[in-house]
Scaffold this motif. Sequence first.
Motif, PDB file in Angstrom:
ATOM      1  N   GLU A 174      34.486  -0.587  72.645  1.00 22.52           N
ATOM      2  CA  GLU A 174      34.044   0.207  71.494  1.00 22.52           C
ATOM      3  C   GLU A 174      34.575   1.642  71.611  1.00 22.52           C
ATOM      4  N   PRO A 175      35.903   1.794  71.626  1.00 18.87           N
ATOM      5  CA  PRO A 175      36.456   3.140  71.861  1.00 18.87           C
ATOM      6  C   PRO A 175      36.088   4.153  70.775  1.00 18.87           C
ATOM      7  N   GLU A 176      35.970   3.716  69.527  1.00 21.84           N
ATOM      8  CA  GLU A 176      35.632   4.656  68.458  1.00 21.84           C
ATOM      9  C   GLU A 176      34.231   5.228  68.654  1.00 21.84           C
ATOM     10  N   ARG A 177      33.285   4.361  68.992  1.00 20.03           N
ATOM     11  CA  ARG A 177      31.915   4.836  69.209  1.00 20.03           C
ATOM     12  C   ARG A 177      31.859   5.792  70.396  1.00 20.03           C
ATOM     13  N   LEU A 178      32.506   5.425  71.487  1.00 21.28           N
ATOM     14  CA  LEU A 178      32.504   6.284  72.670  1.00 21.28           C
ATOM     15  C   LEU A 178      33.225   7.596  72.379  1.00 21.28           C
ATOM     16  N   ALA A 179      34.329   7.549  71.671  1.00 23.02           N
ATOM     17  CA  ALA A 179      35.051   8.772  71.317  1.00 23.02           C
ATOM     18  C   ALA A 179      34.160   9.694  70.485  1.00 23.02           C
ATOM     19  N   GLY A 180      33.396   9.127  69.564  1.00 25.98           N
ATOM     20  CA  GLY A 180      32.470   9.922  68.757  1.00 25.98           C
ATOM     21  C   GLY A 180      31.399  10.582  69.614  1.00 25.98           C
ATOM     22  N   LEU A 181      30.869   9.821  70.578  1.00 25.26           N
ATOM     23  CA  LEU A 181      29.866  10.386  71.489  1.00 25.26           C
ATOM     24  C   LEU A 181      30.443  11.535  72.311  1.00 25.26           C
ATOM     25  N   LEU A 182      31.646  11.337  72.827  1.00 24.46           N
ATOM     26  CA  LEU A 182      32.282  12.386  73.624  1.00 24.46           C
ATOM     27  C   LEU A 182      32.590  13.612  72.773  1.00 24.46           C
ATOM     28  N   ARG A 183      33.022  13.385  71.534  1.00 25.90           N
ATOM     29  CA  ARG A 183      33.301  14.501  70.629  1.00 25.90           C
ATOM     30  C   ARG A 183      32.024  15.312  70.388  1.00 25.90           C
ATOM     31  N   GLU A 184      30.912  14.623  70.073  1.00 28.07           N
ATOM     32  CA  GLU A 184      29.627  15.306  69.873  1.00 28.07           C
ATOM     33  C   GLU A 184      29.212  16.067  71.138  1.00 28.07           C
ATOM     34  N   HIS A 185      29.387  15.397  72.266  1.00 29.85           N
ATOM     35  CA  HIS A 185      29.003  15.988  73.555  1.00 29.85           C
ATOM     36  C   HIS A 185      29.767  17.288  73.797  1.00 29.85           C
ATOM     37  N   TRP A 186      31.080  17.266  73.615  1.00 35.72           N
ATOM     38  CA  TRP A 186      31.884  18.457  73.872  1.00 35.72           C
ATOM     39  C   TRP A 186      31.650  19.535  72.824  1.00 35.72           C
ATOM     40  N   GLU A 187      31.393  19.153  71.586  1.00 38.22           N
ATOM     41  CA  GLU A 187      31.087  20.161  70.564  1.00 38.22           C
ATOM     42  C   GLU A 187      29.819  20.921  70.939  1.00 38.22           C
ATOM     43  N   ARG A 188      28.817  20.205  71.428  1.00 40.64           N
ATOM     44  CA  ARG A 188      27.585  20.868  71.871  1.00 40.64           C
ATOM     45  C   ARG A 188      27.859  21.780  73.051  1.00 40.64           C
ATOM     46  N   ALA A 189      28.663  21.319  73.991  1.00 46.87           N
ATOM     47  CA  ALA A 189      28.972  22.134  75.166  1.00 46.87           C
ATOM     48  C   ALA A 189      29.728  23.395  74.761  1.00 46.87           C
ATOM     49  N   VAL A 190      30.697  23.268  73.866  1.00 47.37           N
ATOM     50  CA  VAL A 190      31.474  24.420  73.432  1.00 47.37           C
ATOM     51  C   VAL A 190      30.591  25.402  72.673  1.00 47.37           C
ATOM     52  N   GLN A 191      29.676  24.911  71.862  1.00 44.09           N
ATOM     53  CA  GLN A 191      28.770  25.797  71.136  1.00 44.09           C
ATOM     54  C   GLN A 191      27.934  26.626  72.103  1.00 44.09           C
ATOM     55  N   MET A 192      27.626  26.074  73.265  1.00 40.99           N
ATOM     56  CA  MET A 192      26.843  26.817  74.245  1.00 40.99           C
ATOM     57  C   MET A 192      27.677  27.903  74.906  1.00 40.99           C
ATOM     58  N   TRP A 193      28.987  27.703  75.021  1.00 44.49           N
ATOM     59  CA  TRP A 193      29.843  28.645  75.722  1.00 44.49           C
ATOM     60  C   TRP A 193      30.394  29.730  74.807  1.00 44.49           C
ATOM     61  N   VAL A 194      30.602  29.396  73.547  1.00 48.31           N
ATOM     62  CA  VAL A 194      31.223  30.331  72.618  1.00 48.31           C
ATOM     63  C   VAL A 194      30.159  30.832  71.649  1.00 48.31           C
ATOM     64  N   PRO A 195      29.877  32.131  71.655  1.00 55.99           N
ATOM     65  CA  PRO A 195      28.834  32.642  70.766  1.00 55.99           C
ATOM     66  C   PRO A 195      29.275  32.577  69.303  1.00 55.99           C
ATOM     67  N   ASP A 196      28.317  32.458  68.422  1.00 56.00           N
ATOM     68  CA  ASP A 196      28.582  32.439  66.989  1.00 56.00           C
ATOM     69  C   ASP A 196      28.677  33.878  66.509  1.00 56.00           C
ATOM     70  N   ALA A 197      29.883  34.304  66.191  1.00 56.78           N
ATOM     71  CA  ALA A 197      30.125  35.699  65.814  1.00 56.78           C
ATOM     72  C   ALA A 197      29.522  36.058  64.460  1.00 56.78           C
ATOM     73  N   ARG A 198      28.957  35.097  63.757  1.00 54.43           N
ATOM     74  CA  ARG A 198      28.365  35.375  62.443  1.00 54.43           C
ATOM     75  C   ARG A 198      26.900  35.783  62.526  1.00 54.43           C
ATOM     76  N   THR A 199      26.292  35.696  63.706  1.00 50.91           N
ATOM     77  CA  THR A 199      24.854  35.945  63.815  1.00 50.91           C
ATOM     78  C   THR A 199      24.549  37.423  64.018  1.00 50.91           C
ATOM     79  N   GLU A 200      23.353  37.806  63.656  1.00 51.93           N
ATOM     80  CA  GLU A 200      22.876  39.174  63.863  1.00 51.93           C
ATOM     81  C   GLU A 200      22.795  39.490  65.365  1.00 51.93           C
ATOM     82  N   GLU A 201      22.385  38.508  66.144  1.00 55.32           N
ATOM     83  CA  GLU A 201      22.299  38.698  67.595  1.00 55.32           C
ATOM     84  C   GLU A 201      23.670  39.063  68.177  1.00 55.32           C
TER      85      GLU A 201
END
Length: 138
Positions: free
Chosen positions: A77-104
């Motif tokens: 099931e490579p498509e399902r696993l690829a989707g999980l890994l994509r979600e996983h890395w997107e969450r990890a990157v969001q934690m490392w890179v601040p959102d420059a649009r926020t007031e904080e």
Amino acid sequence: MAKRPAGIKAFLETFKSYDLSRARLAAFDKPVLFVLGGLSNPDDYGEVADRLAAVFPDFRLEVFPDRHHFDPPHRIEPERLAGLLREHWERAVQMWVPDARTEEFRREAQRQSLAVAASDRSGGDQDFIEQISEDWPE
């Protein structure tokens, strides 16, 4: 092959003597993804997943019910696993890179800019910034 039993023995001895710090593992605050085949001895692997979930603060278990280690998800099931890994890395990157649009972010950037401007090295810092900056069209 003749050296394999000695290598396995050394590996197992290291497990017995190594002091694994659970506190250091628990300090890892990034997402942890554990993919489990539902047919791969679910009692044992389920217990491992429970123990990992108790250690890592951001732990996610994903079960592929009809899969086991001889029929791994990445092959079947490579498509399902690829989707999980994509979600996983997107969450990890969001934690490392601040959102420059926020007031904080704006407040922190302002605080750091003021600290740089007030430092006794601000002239040299600003000269460096000017040297590496491009002129932006108005």
